[in-house]
Enzyme design. Structure first.
Site, PDB file in Angstrom:
ATOM      1  N   PHE A  86       0.843  -1.196   0.000  1.00 44.04           N
ATOM      2  CA  PHE A  86       0.000   0.000   0.000  1.00 44.04           C
ATOM      3  C   PHE A  86       0.883   1.253   0.000  1.00 44.04           C
ATOM      4  O   PHE A  86       1.786   1.360  -0.807  1.00 44.04           O
ATOM      5  CB  PHE A  86      -1.018  -0.038   1.139  1.00 44.04           C
ATOM      6  CG  PHE A  86      -2.109  -1.055   0.918  1.00 44.04           C
ATOM      7  CD1 PHE A  86      -2.819  -1.098  -0.274  1.00 44.04           C
ATOM      8  CD2 PHE A  86      -2.425  -2.002   1.891  1.00 44.04           C
ATOM      9  CE1 PHE A  86      -3.819  -2.036  -0.487  1.00 44.04           C
ATOM     10  CE2 PHE A  86      -3.421  -2.948   1.689  1.00 44.04           C
ATOM     11  CZ  PHE A  86      -4.113  -2.962   0.495  1.00 44.04           C
ATOM     12  N   SER A  87       0.677   2.192   0.910  1.00 46.87           N
ATOM     13  CA  SER A  87       1.359   3.486   0.788  1.00 46.87           C
ATOM     14  C   SER A  87       2.844   3.450   1.123  1.00 46.87           C
ATOM     15  O   SER A  87       3.528   4.464   0.955  1.00 46.87           O
ATOM     16  CB  SER A  87       0.664   4.546   1.641  1.00 46.87           C
ATOM     17  OG  SER A  87      -0.544   4.932   1.038  1.00 46.87           O
ATOM     18  N   VAL A  88       3.364   2.320   1.549  1.00 40.38           N
ATOM     19  CA  VAL A  88       4.818   2.204   1.634  1.00 40.38           C
ATOM     20  C   VAL A  88       5.417   2.371   0.235  1.00 40.38           C
ATOM     21  O   VAL A  88       6.569   2.789   0.078  1.00 40.38           O
ATOM     22  CB  VAL A  88       5.235   0.854   2.261  1.00 40.38           C
ATOM     23  CG1 VAL A  88       6.750   0.704   2.260  1.00 40.38           C
ATOM     24  CG2 VAL A  88       4.714   0.752   3.693  1.00 40.38           C
TER      25      VAL A  88
END
Length: 375
Positions: A96-98
């Site tokens: 995801f937003s990593v």
């Protein structure tokens, strides 16, 4: 993306949506070690107090945060590794937003090399975005999430800007009668300005997609190719990663990456070592130092994260461990703590997208692990 389905789907997304590979390295390299019984026992015995004042042990903390996999490195050596549920060692899992932190690190390296100029306007690189919110935003403002956009990052509301954007990217499912933007670029061209650029931090996922579009435009390489050539291959990653792509074939740089836990941890270790691996400088040390230094705290507006700042798509804690963090919804975390010589890589499938509930447990857990290993 509903619970409990995500306990399976976050490590099987390639079976559900179109993707593009981030190929593993041809270089065999030195494999990560197996944790010793003594190290494993020391970590398993960890006890700590969460933000609510509840005493906890590691196993219960991992269970209560719906952990799918966790790896702890100390001075580059694996001291703890566990997998749960559907996740297996060589299986890619949602970052995801990593993904943003991978993208921000690449952009910062390209700025260092002079390939990109952080002072130039986005419209200089992408004429397609003239007339949008980004027309008068600089690349640096985009990299540090300091743009004024008419955009809601709400992860729950199915009618929010973020939900529409994710459906355009194919990182969220489309209903049978879907008639919204067909590609991420289609959506980006609809975003209008609200407020001024450069005044305050405001987390908006679309900034990362614009940044990645700039990188691809200037280098002639897709985001997947840049990841492979500049990180996956030089790091000796042992597994293929992949990225979710929209109908035009553009990767989601804001949240579409899937990687195995060990390769996820390798990226954290590269950052801990200031961009160096096996005597070779993969990233400029000054780029990593710039991330660690952090952004302007006066512009950081996240009340839930006091003391933090944001730089190059990384969350900078400024805590006693000097930790920086890459975070994704449903519990994804890459925690790099140079003062403890520690990296924590954690995948999860928490029922709630927001990290607010799990952070009550995870933030003190990571800090206590750093104290244990760095003491």
């Amino acid at each position: 993306m509903n619970f409990p389905e995500i306990r399976w789907s976050l490590s099987h997304m390639r079976e559900l949506v179109p993707t593009v590979s981030v190929a593993r390295s041809d270089e065999a390299g030195v494999p990560l070690n197996e944790p010793s019984p003594a190290d494993k026992a020391a970590v398993e015995a960890l006890a700590f107090t969460d933000m609510n004042g509840t005493s906890r042990r590691l196993d219960k903390a991992l269970f209560d945060t719906y952990t799918d996999g966790i790896m702890v490195l100390h001075r580059g050596s694996v001291v703890f590794e566990r997998f749960f549920g559907a996740l297996e060692r060589n299986m890619p899992h949602a970052c995801f937003s990593v993904t943003k932190s991978y993208a921000g690190t690449l952009a910062a390296a390209l700025v260092h090399e002079g390939v990109l100029d952080e002072r130039k306007l986005i419209s200089h690189y992408l004429p397609e975005l003239r007339g949008t919110a980004w027309e008068d935003a600089t690349l640096r403002q985009v990299m540090d999430m300091q743009t004024g956009l008419e955009y809601s990052e709400d992860e729950v509301d199915e009618q929010s800007s973020n939900a529409i954007y994710m459906r355009a990217c194919r990182t969220r499912s489309r209903p049978a009668n879907y008639c919204g933007p067909q590609t991420s670029c289609d959506f980006l061209r609809t975003v209008r300005k609200e407020g001024e650029h450069g005044e305050v931090f405001s987390y908006k996922s679309v900034n990362t997609q614009v940044m990645a579009w700039v990188m691809s435009r200037v280098t002639g390489r897709s985001f997947a190719q840049l990841l492979h050539e500049r990180l996956w291959a030089p790091l000796g990653c042992e597994d293929d990663g992949y990225l979710v792509v929209d109908p035009a074939g553009m990767s989601s740089a804001s949240g579409g990456l899937y990687a195995s836990l060990r390769d996820f941890a390798r990226f954290g270790e590269l950052i801990r070592r200031e961009g160096e691996r096996n005597g070779k400088q993969i990233l400029p040390a000054s780029v990593v130092a710039d991330i660690w230094f952090g952004g302007d705290p006066a512009r950081f507006t996240e009340k839930a994260m006091p003391g933090y700042s944001y730089r190059n798509q990384w969350w900078v804690s400024h805590n006693e461990l000097g930790a920086i963090e890459a975070m994704g919804i449903h519990g994804q975390r890459l925690y790099v703590a140079p003062k403890a010589e520690m990296v924590i890589a954690k995948f999860a499938s928490h029922p709630l997208a927001s990290s607010a509930i799990s952070d009550v447990i995870i933030v003190p857990l990571m800090l206590e692990l750093g104290r244990l290993l760095g003491g």
